[in-house]
Design a protein around this motif. Sequence first.
Motif, short mmCIF file in Angstrom:
data_model
loop_
_atom_site.label_atom_id
_atom_site.label_comp_id
_atom_site.label_asym_id
_atom_site.label_seq_id
_atom_site.Cartn_x
_atom_site.Cartn_y
_atom_site.Cartn_z
N GLN A 1 22.69 -4.70 29.34
CA GLN A 1 21.30 -4.78 29.65
C GLN A 1 20.70 -6.15 29.60
N GLU B 1 10.88 -4.94 34.26
CA GLU B 1 11.47 -6.09 33.44
C GLU B 1 10.57 -6.96 32.85
N GLN C 1 11.91 -2.67 27.39
CA GLN C 1 13.40 -2.72 27.05
C GLN C 1 13.79 -1.92 25.99
#
Lengths: 402, 647
Positions: free
Chosen positions: B227, B271, B310
């Motif tokens: 990630q 993101e 995230q």
Amino acid sequence: MKKWLAVFAVGLVLSAWAAPCFAQPVTIVFWHSYRGMEKDALEEVGTNFSKLNPGIKIQFLQVPFDALPDKITAAVPRGKGPDVFIFGHDRVGYWADKKVLEPLGLWVKKDMAALFIPSTLEALTYEDALYGLPTSLKCTALIYNKKLIETPPKDTAEMIAMAKKNTNIGQNKFGLVYEIGLTYYNSAWLFGFGGGIFDRNDEPIVNSPGNVRALAFVYDLYRNQNIMPEEITNTLVTTLFNRGQAAMIISGPWFLGEIEKGIDFGVAPLPMITEIKAKPRPFLTVEAMFMSSQSARKKEAFEVIKYFTGREALLVMAKKGGQPVANLQAYDDPDVKNHPFIPVFKLQAETAVAMPNIAEMMMVWTPFDLAIGKILNKTAKPKEALDEAQGKIVKDIETFRQ
Amino acid sequence: MTGMRKNAAVPIALLAALCTVLAGFLVLDRAFKLDRQLEVSRTRAHLWLRPLALAVESGAGGPEQIAALAGAVRRADPRIGELQVLTGTSFLYHSDPLKLGAGVDPGDVADKSLYDSGVEIRYLLKSARRKPYLLDLDHKAGTLALSEPALKGRRKSMGTLRIGYGLEKVRGAMDGRIWVLFLALFLAFYFMKGKFFKWRWPLAAAFLLIALAAGSLLLLANEGRNQAQAGAAKRAHLAEVGAVLAREAPELLPVFAADLKGGSFSDMLSEWKTARFVPAGEMEDSASGGERVTMPGGDAIAVEADTAAQAERRRQSVRQLKVVLAVFGLLAGLLLFFIMAGYALRALRALNKHRYSYIMVFPAMVGMIALVLLPFLYGLSMAFFRVPPSQSGKWVFVGLQNFVKILTDFHPLTPENFYFILLVTLMWTLINVFLHVSIGLTLAIILNKPGFPLKRVYRVLLILPWAMPSYITALIWKGMFHKQFGAINAFIKLLGFEPISFFNNFWTAFFANVATNTWLGFPFMMVICLGALQSIPTDLYEAAQIDGAGKWQQFKSITMPLLKPALFPAIILGTIWTFNMFNVIYLVSNGEPNRSTEILITQAYRFAFEKFNWGYAAAYSILIFLILLTYGIYTNRITKATEGVFD
């Protein structure tokens, strides 16, 4: 014996080898559910097409009307099924959602679209995309027995008066017969009284005041006027009309094929609604040519669609098949213009309302039919019954849209 | 001898279990890697497409500049396979030079597909719940194709853009550590087994748990690294796109930066939480914890990572891991038990011993699995989902919600209520079966009388209702109940009574259904009884007569007990048939009045095919199945129906 077999085998091999040397015509599989005259007319159009286009071969397959939509829904997503088919426009939304239909907007240029009655193209448009080209119109009108009714009624008051004159319940004779328990056959009154099924945003408006008034009118026809039989089914309508025991019925072009030879019948637009001086507005179903999204021969398939919705083809469908066709050019022809019933259906179609083509329409039929049943059986007043139906439909559509 | 076999089975069992777990981890690891790679490639493709879409939206600079920008984009990244910008029916840009400026050719499959994507995107935009882009993945060819609209406002499409983008190869399957770990575990166990044979069960379980835990930790660590790498790759790509923009169309940079937060494309750009254009020379205080991506001219885009997204992604990975642990862990445990306890060996021996029998039944088993078991499992699983009727969309797992909804609808005895319909169904079944059996038995006894005149003719006549297709019979009966034209009302009128509208009242409508179904049902019972009666030896009756037993006593003590073995299975079968007698209800009363004469099976049909509520209908069918299953097991136990008469 063995020698002959050898010769035969060599012959087979040779012919297999030679076959690709001749140009193979492209085969377009064409599904429809026509019977009788309509089927003959369609096949004649097919023959005419083959003469003009030797490179395209049409393979017709007749599928029963009730089975066709399910077969299409099941077959096409698996890459099977027809290249083109004919069906009513009311499934367009459902099929477009399921990616069964090929959008035709790209092929259909403006000048081509101008040939059709505008409301028919609207009926075939879903979420801004055009999915089919219309062939014929289907809507209800007044069909009457000329022996019993000389001139068709101009308004509903006159219709009721004429019907009373022709009713004798003891002898099983009735002035007016139609499938009064079904939403479809009452649509003319529903929209005529200013009611409707969906609003502009596709939300149901089943209990609108117009619908309530329309069903009060329908109740009056059925219960107070004593001009209609009880528990009317499709078979009953046909039987009574064919025995000369029904003076007037409300039905569409599909009924004409069921009428027996000896009955002299006429077709007229539905009579004006006396109470509010408005024209009745039945549901309009547009029969159209559709293309399967999985067709491997889309270019040729569109050639077929173009021909079958064009003037030449529709003239045959009108004259031989008795279809009220959707292409305006066909009405230039004197035979079509003076046809006993085709122009009548076209006239009726002009005031008709295209049946909603969104999938939500499927949630409406049953609760609405039930509401009509309750009203006619005196278990509920029109307003109550429609309020209840509205509640059910809203709930079902909510579940459906989740 | 047996001891040795058991000894050999122990390490084999652990090996099989470890391999299963390892396979699960490898599958998941690959899935994680593919996800991350896809995420990066998708974002890269999307970031290339956005400036072009923005150019079409603003319309500034005209088609030539858009085409020039598109050309620059295509040259900047060798992974771009195709690039097309379509407005209306003509291409503003096409990566195939022959197509530049040309209209869409309906005969060209590739052209047509972009046009169709445009139609579909417009449709997606209209139904606001769905994302307005199309993503086609072709893992075999290693490409993705992304189609997006140029938007006017939020919901109007001005054109369609498509990019074909090459996917990177996903290399390797996990790092070596996991292989070493698993091998070490196995070897340790293998050399211990001799000494600790009586501890073999807890030991094997402990080793399996260690493997599961250690593997999970390794996997999660890898995924965390993946990630972080994906995040870095996206930022690097942003700089790449920014550089092309700074060179070709600097005026688009601020719009581009403002657009980064997503809007309709939020799930593609999870993101970044904020993005801001920073012109050259302006200082940005770095207190916000964001990052700057600087372009060649000195301009920069400041982005702040979206920590919530995230965290969500990490949670999702953990969820996936849990599923794999549950499925493969369970499988491994079962394998361990199955082999270590010696069942595997026994099964193999049995297979070997009866191998001809198994080969013989194999085709039938395949048929049963394909035609009965799989559809049944499909229906069963459907009952736990909300199945979207209108779209080819995803099933949403709702657990027992469908069942709860059905069973907790205590809406006072309306015909929509499950319990009401159940009551009607039970009444329907009971009355029908009673009538079928009593009429069938009476007629059988009459016909079985020796010397009964014209016996054969009667037999044929009485079987006729059964031999006719039930659809036709049902429709004929419906016609007979018509108020004005039906035969039954004609008879009622003849007697001087008012005609009845049978389908306006629950009881009369129910009666109509029962009458029809009795007509259809008694011949079966009659045939069964007749067969059973003929197999009763006549000397039993003779002996009874000699003993002075009366007719009733003979019936009670001879006929009934000897009829039982034939009659009980027939009754069970008849009950199940009647319980699910769809045809009669659907064709005769069709639920009238107001859905009150429905039975469970017709109601399930209506939920499925009139309301398109598939999950609900499936749950309904499962309930019907459970009721009948309970009934079947229970009656079978009480009546011993499936046992032979002389057992």
